[in-house]
Scaffold this motif. Structure first.
Motif, PDB file in Angstrom:
ATOM      1  N   PHE A 189       0.861  -1.179   0.000  1.00  0.00           N
ATOM      2  CA  PHE A 189       0.000   0.000   0.000  1.00  0.00           C
ATOM      3  C   PHE A 189       0.901   1.233   0.000  1.00  0.00           C
ATOM      4  N   HIS A 190       0.723   2.090  -0.987  1.00  0.00           N
ATOM      5  CA  HIS A 190       1.592   3.261  -1.100  1.00  0.00           C
ATOM      6  C   HIS A 190       1.194   4.343  -0.101  1.00  0.00           C
ATOM      7  N   ALA A 191      -0.098   4.482   0.166  1.00  0.00           N
ATOM      8  CA  ALA A 191      -0.583   5.446   1.157  1.00  0.00           C
ATOM      9  C   ALA A 191      -1.920   4.915   1.682  1.00  0.00           C
ATOM     10  N   VAL A 192      -1.887   4.304   2.856  1.00  0.00           N
ATOM     11  CA  VAL A 192      -3.098   3.665   3.379  1.00  0.00           C
ATOM     12  C   VAL A 192      -4.129   4.699   3.808  1.00  0.00           C
ATOM     13  N   HIS A 193      -5.399   4.297   3.763  1.00  0.00           N
ATOM     14  CA  HIS A 193      -6.471   5.117   4.293  1.00  0.00           C
ATOM     15  C   HIS A 193      -7.345   4.230   5.180  1.00  0.00           C
ATOM     16  N   LYS A 194      -8.327   4.849   5.829  1.00  0.00           N
ATOM     17  CA  LYS A 194      -9.124   4.126   6.820  1.00  0.00           C
ATOM     18  C   LYS A 194      -9.818   2.901   6.219  1.00  0.00           C
ATOM     19  N   GLY A 195     -10.165   2.963   4.932  1.00  0.00           N
ATOM     20  CA  GLY A 195     -10.845   1.843   4.303  1.00  0.00           C
ATOM     21  C   GLY A 195      -9.978   0.620   4.114  1.00  0.00           C
ATOM     22  N   ASP A 196      -8.662   0.764   4.284  1.00  0.00           N
ATOM     23  CA  ASP A 196      -7.757  -0.386   4.145  1.00  0.00           C
ATOM     24  C   ASP A 196      -7.697  -1.225   5.416  1.00  0.00           C
ATOM     25  N   THR A 197      -8.317  -0.764   6.475  1.00  0.00           N
ATOM     26  CA  THR A 197      -8.391  -1.556   7.704  1.00  0.00           C
ATOM     27  C   THR A 197      -9.175  -2.843   7.439  1.00  0.00           C
ATOM     28  N   GLY A 198      -8.687  -3.957   7.974  1.00  0.00           N
ATOM     29  CA  GLY A 198      -9.415  -5.209   7.779  1.00  0.00           C
ATOM     30  C   GLY A 198      -8.592  -6.428   8.133  1.00  0.00           C
TER      31      GLY A 198
END
Length: 293
Positions: A189-198
């Protein structure tokens, strides 16, 4: 092909081999037949030999009408020339050469090569997933196993949903910015965001089967800038107070060396053999006796 020459009262024939499958593929621990068929010969009892060629080294499998090496307990000759290997292992992947010697034929020797491939199912891959990553930072997830043959390819899943190899073409991951390499099993992931939580897991796959690693949670959290600045200010304030306290202590003399006030008198040491007496008139010591030698 065989050569057939017809002369008065004479028929000459060359030995010739063929196979129903020169590139058999089998899964590990299964049985396989290496087909070697004598297509033509006039020799009633030709000599049969099988050899194994692996990594440039040649060894006997069947020689002198009997099995050799570890093939003694798990291989046999079928239909006079074909070789059956039972309970195959990954080490059986090799080239096998069937050789037939027919002394009564015009062409006395023929051979045929069989390329055997033993496929091995992947083992449970080793997966590495970061537990927590701040928003906007990069994150790398790794998945690998080295037992499968042919080599495994890898796919990643988030919350039981497959991740597309290309994040831009995925409708479910249009906000994500990642790169997935199916050959190495690396998900970046180059720049994670909240939706990448899991919950993430990986599956390794080849022609023989697949294997999955356990799910691991990755949390993406917001960076509390205000809290960080407040913490830094608190630390600075504490350092300032400590510095002021040390300065005040120095000024008040808490760290100065204690000095004796008034006159100090040290009684001189008396040499050996000398005594001193004090008189009222002199107020000082007077020599009483000389040194004794």
């Amino acid at each position: 092909y065989y050569l057939l020459f017809v002369f008065p009262g004479c028929r000459l024939l060359a030995v010739e081999l063929t196979s129903s499958n020169t590139k058999p593929v089998v899964q590990e621990f299964q049985s396989v037949e290496l087909s070697c068929i004598i297509k033509s010969t006039v020799t009633p009892d030709p000599r049969i030999e099988w050899k194994k060629i692996r990594n440039g080294e040649t060894s006997y499998v069947f020689f002198g009408n009997k099995m050799q090496g570890d093939f003694v307990t798990r291989a046999e000759i079928l239909s006079r020339t074909s070789l059956v290997i039972k309970n195959t292992t990954r080490m059986d992947t090799a080239t096998y050469r069937c050789e037939v010697a027919a002394p009564a034929d015009t062409k006395t020797i023929d051979e045929i090569n069989i390329q055997l491939t033993v496929q091995v199912k992947p083992m449970t891959p080793r997966c590495s997933v970061p537990k927590a990553v701040p928003v906007g930072k990069s994150a790398s997830l790794h998945c690998h196993e080295n037992e499968g043959f042919p080599k495994s390819t890898y796919s990643w899943y988030r919350n039981s949903e497959p991740l597309s190899p290309d994040s831009k073409s995925s409708t479910k991951a249009h906000n994500s910015s990642y790169t997935l390499n199916p050959a190495t099993g690396t998900l970046v992931f180059h720049a994670v965001h909240k939706g990448d939580t899991g919950r993430y897991y990986c599956i390794a796959t080849n022609e023989a089967g697949f294997a999955k690693c356990e799910e691991q949670e990755m949390e993406v959290y917001d960076l509390n800038i205000g809290g960080i600045i407040g913490g830094v200010l608190v630390v600075l304030a504490v350092l300032v107070l400590i510095t002021l306290g040390i300065c005040c202590a120095y000024r008040r003399g808490y760290f100065a060396n204690g000095k004796e006030s008034g006159e100090s008198y040290k009684t001189p040491a008396k040499p050996d053999g000398v005594n001193y007496i004090r008189t009222d008139d002199e107020g000082d010591f007077r020599h009483k006796s000389s040194f004794v030698i």
